[in-house]
Design a protein around this motif. Structure first.
Motif, mmCIF file in Angstrom:
data_model
loop_
_atom_site.group_PDB
_atom_site.id
_atom_site.type_symbol
_atom_site.label_atom_id
_atom_site.label_comp_id
_atom_site.label_asym_id
_atom_site.label_seq_id
_atom_site.Cartn_x
_atom_site.Cartn_y
_atom_site.Cartn_z
ATOM 1 N N GLY A 1 0.795 -1.220 0.000
ATOM 2 C CA GLY A 1 0.000 0.000 0.000
ATOM 3 C C GLY A 1 0.824 1.265 0.000
ATOM 4 O O GLY A 1 0.359 2.316 0.465
ATOM 5 N N LEU A 2 2.038 1.224 -0.544
ATOM 6 C CA LEU A 2 2.915 2.381 -0.530
ATOM 7 C C LEU A 2 2.421 3.498 -1.445
ATOM 8 O O LEU A 2 2.608 4.680 -1.144
ATOM 9 C CB LEU A 2 4.331 1.972 -0.952
ATOM 10 N N LEU A 3 1.804 3.135 -2.554
ATOM 11 C CA LEU A 3 1.382 4.157 -3.518
ATOM 12 C C LEU A 3 0.170 4.943 -3.040
ATOM 13 O O LEU A 3 -0.057 6.075 -3.453
ATOM 14 C CB LEU A 3 1.078 3.515 -4.868
ATOM 15 N N THR A 4 -0.598 4.361 -2.146
ATOM 16 C CA THR A 4 -1.804 5.040 -1.663
ATOM 17 C C THR A 4 -1.647 5.552 -0.245
ATOM 18 O O THR A 4 -2.486 6.306 0.244
ATOM 19 C CB THR A 4 -3.017 4.090 -1.697
ATOM 20 N N GLY A 5 -0.557 5.166 0.441
ATOM 21 C CA GLY A 5 -0.356 5.581 1.829
ATOM 22 C C GLY A 5 0.188 6.981 1.918
ATOM 23 O O GLY A 5 0.559 7.610 0.929
ATOM 24 N N ALA A 6 0.231 7.487 3.149
ATOM 25 C CA ALA A 6 0.733 8.853 3.381
ATOM 26 C C ALA A 6 1.814 8.852 4.440
ATOM 27 O O ALA A 6 1.987 9.800 5.185
ATOM 28 C CB ALA A 6 -0.420 9.754 3.807
ATOM 29 N N GLU A 7 2.542 7.697 4.527
ATOM 30 C CA GLU A 7 3.545 7.617 5.592
ATOM 31 C C GLU A 7 4.722 8.547 5.345
ATOM 32 O O GLU A 7 5.425 8.940 6.265
ATOM 33 C CB GLU A 7 4.088 6.180 5.704
ATOM 34 N N SER A 8 4.945 8.879 4.079
ATOM 35 C CA SER A 8 6.108 9.704 3.771
ATOM 36 C C SER A 8 5.804 11.162 4.028
ATOM 37 O O SER A 8 4.971 11.754 3.366
ATOM 38 C CB SER A 8 6.511 9.510 2.300
ATOM 39 N N ALA A 9 6.477 11.735 5.018
ATOM 40 C CA ALA A 9 6.216 13.124 5.415
ATOM 41 C C ALA A 9 6.698 14.075 4.338
ATOM 42 O O ALA A 9 7.632 13.784 3.609
ATOM 43 C CB ALA A 9 6.920 13.430 6.738
ATOM 44 N N PRO A 10 6.084 15.257 4.212
ATOM 45 C CA PRO A 10 6.526 16.210 3.200
ATOM 46 C C PRO A 10 7.933 16.704 3.487
ATOM 47 O O PRO A 10 8.378 16.743 4.628
ATOM 48 C CB PRO A 10 5.519 17.355 3.338
ATOM 49 N N ALA A 11 8.619 17.077 2.434
ATOM 50 C CA ALA A 11 10.003 17.527 2.590
ATOM 51 C C ALA A 11 10.043 18.844 3.339
ATOM 52 O O ALA A 11 9.176 19.684 3.193
ATOM 53 C CB ALA A 11 10.655 17.703 1.211
ATOM 54 N N ALA A 12 11.084 19.015 4.165
ATOM 55 C CA ALA A 12 11.275 20.268 4.890
ATOM 56 C C ALA A 12 11.684 21.347 3.905
ATOM 57 O O ALA A 12 12.286 21.063 2.879
ATOM 58 C CB ALA A 12 12.352 20.087 5.963
ATOM 59 N N PRO A 13 11.386 22.629 4.197
ATOM 60 C CA PRO A 13 11.684 23.708 3.257
ATOM 61 C C PRO A 13 13.146 23.759 2.852
ATOM 62 O O PRO A 13 13.463 24.051 1.729
ATOM 63 C CB PRO A 13 11.283 24.965 4.035
ATOM 64 N N GLU A 14 14.049 23.459 3.821
ATOM 65 C CA GLU A 14 15.451 23.586 3.484
ATOM 66 C C GLU A 14 15.948 22.454 2.608
ATOM 67 O O GLU A 14 17.062 22.500 2.097
ATOM 68 C CB GLU A 14 16.309 23.645 4.765
#
Length: 393
Positions: free
Chosen positions: A87-100
């Protein structure tokens, strides 16, 4: 040469033919699948999807960027959906990248190649994060300490404290507090926090301070507190050096139930050795014994510890409920810079270097005993030039 018909030639050439691609997939599709399988292996090993963040391993950051792209492209989702059992393609475990962290997969791969000189990322090991590298660079950015003479005696004493178990070295706890006057071991060197600047808040709402750190090789650095914390945490040999704690080594008077633990004795030598004779008034042997002092010195002229000469007792101080070994080590640490450097021959002609003789006036020894009694002795050291106890900076 045996003639071969066309069928035999075709059969022989077939052995060298490139295998057909499975399912008729293109090279691009094979690369997409292979990249997704690496992300899946990360999930299996860590129990979660890869995440962004400069404090994370560079491989995890690469996989997080890759997963974001695979999720965003319809072509990739269609190709990988049958393989996405986690379920990696539909999950949201990956947090958004930090601005820096404005970096894409190509930049991360380039960083990996620069770090290891290899094109296959599976061959790399122990690649540091950007935060680790910044901390290491800041620690390494040192310059000569122009007033190192002020700090050199502190390092000498700390080393003696460690050797005599007055101080211990302990692993640095993650992001533990760092204060002025503390000692650490980082990068194989003893570091002393000489100054702590005013606290400020970073753009990421973290508290930090600028430190002046002096190292035992005569250099210093102007480093952020959090950078020193990270360097100590990442250094497998990084250690905090504990403070010496004397505690109530003496009872002023023996209370009921106290047991006499021994005696500090101060001796003066009657040796005719030129070095001893020249400094007789200020040269003293300072020791601790659990027995009778007179019995201890009975055979002084036969003992190189006593300079192979008779001695006189000039002062004694009785102790109660004290660890004699630690007390003796503490006393010798305080007067370490004034230790007599002389070689004596024993009865058999063997060279011996006595360790308990110090060029210290008796009134300073009395003051040291008073400070041991009130527990303040660890704040002081002996300055041979001033012939006085001075407070440690």
């Amino acid at each position: 040469m045996t003639d071969l018909d066309l069928d035999e030639l075709r059969a022989e050439l077939d052995d060298f033919a490139q295998p057909e691609k499975k399912g008729g997939r293109s090279a691009r599709e094979e690369r997409i699948i292979a990249g997704f399988e690496e992300v899946q292996r990360f999930f299996e090993e860590h129990g979660r999807a890869p995440q962004h963040g400069e404090d994370n391993d560079i491989f995890e950051r690469l996989y997080a960027v890759r997963l974001d792209r695979l999720r965003a492209l319809e072509e990739c989702r269609s190709l990988l959906s049958p393989l996405d059992y986690q379920g990696l393609l539909t999950g949201a475990e990956s947090a958004p990248a930090a601005p820096e962290e404005a970096v894409d997969e190509d930049e991360l791969l380039a960083e990996l190649r620069d770090a290891a000189g290899a094109s296959d990322i599976t061959e790399l090991r122990h690649v540091r994060t950007a935060a680790d590298k910044r901390a290491a660079e800041e620690i390494a950015n040192r310059e000569k300490c122009e007033d190192f003479d002020r700090f050199k005696p502190l390092f000498i004493q700390v080393k003696k404290d460690i050797d005599s178990d007055i101080r211990q070295t302990r692993p640095f706890q993650t992001m533990a507090e760092i204060k002025k006057g503390e000692f650490f071991i980082v990068g194989g060197q003893i570091a002393y926090v000489a100054e702590v600047g005013e606290e400020f808040t970073t753009q990421y709402e973290r508290r930090d301070s600028r430190l002046r750190v002096i190292y035992d090789n005569g250099t210093e650095s102007d480093v952020l507190l959090r950078s020193l914390q990270r360097a100590l945490h990442r250094d497998e040999a990084g250690r905090r050096i504990t403070d010496p704690v004397a505690g109530p080594l003496f009872a002023g008077e023996s209370a009921e139930g106290d047991l006499a633990s021994g005696t500090i004795y101060v001796l003066r030598s009657k040796s005719d050795h030129p070095l001893v004779a020249a400094h007789r008034d200020v040269l003293h042997k300072i020791g601790v014994t659990s027995g009778d002092v007179e019995r201890r010195i009975a055979n002084a002229k036969l003992d190189p510890t006593f300079l192979m000469a008779e001695v006189e007792v000039v002062a004694t101080y009785e102790l109660y409920n004290v660890n004699r070994t630690k007390l003796e080590n503490l006393i010798h640490r305080i007067f370490g810079l004034a230790q007599l450097d002389v070689e004596i021959k024993d009865r058999f002609g063997n060279p011996v270097i006595p360790r308990e003789w110090f060029l210290v006036p008796l009134f300073v020894v009395n003051e040291a005993v008073d400070r041991i009694k009130d527990g303040t002795i660890t704040d002081y050291t002996y300055d041979p030039k001033a012939a006085a106890l001075v407070r440690v900076a």
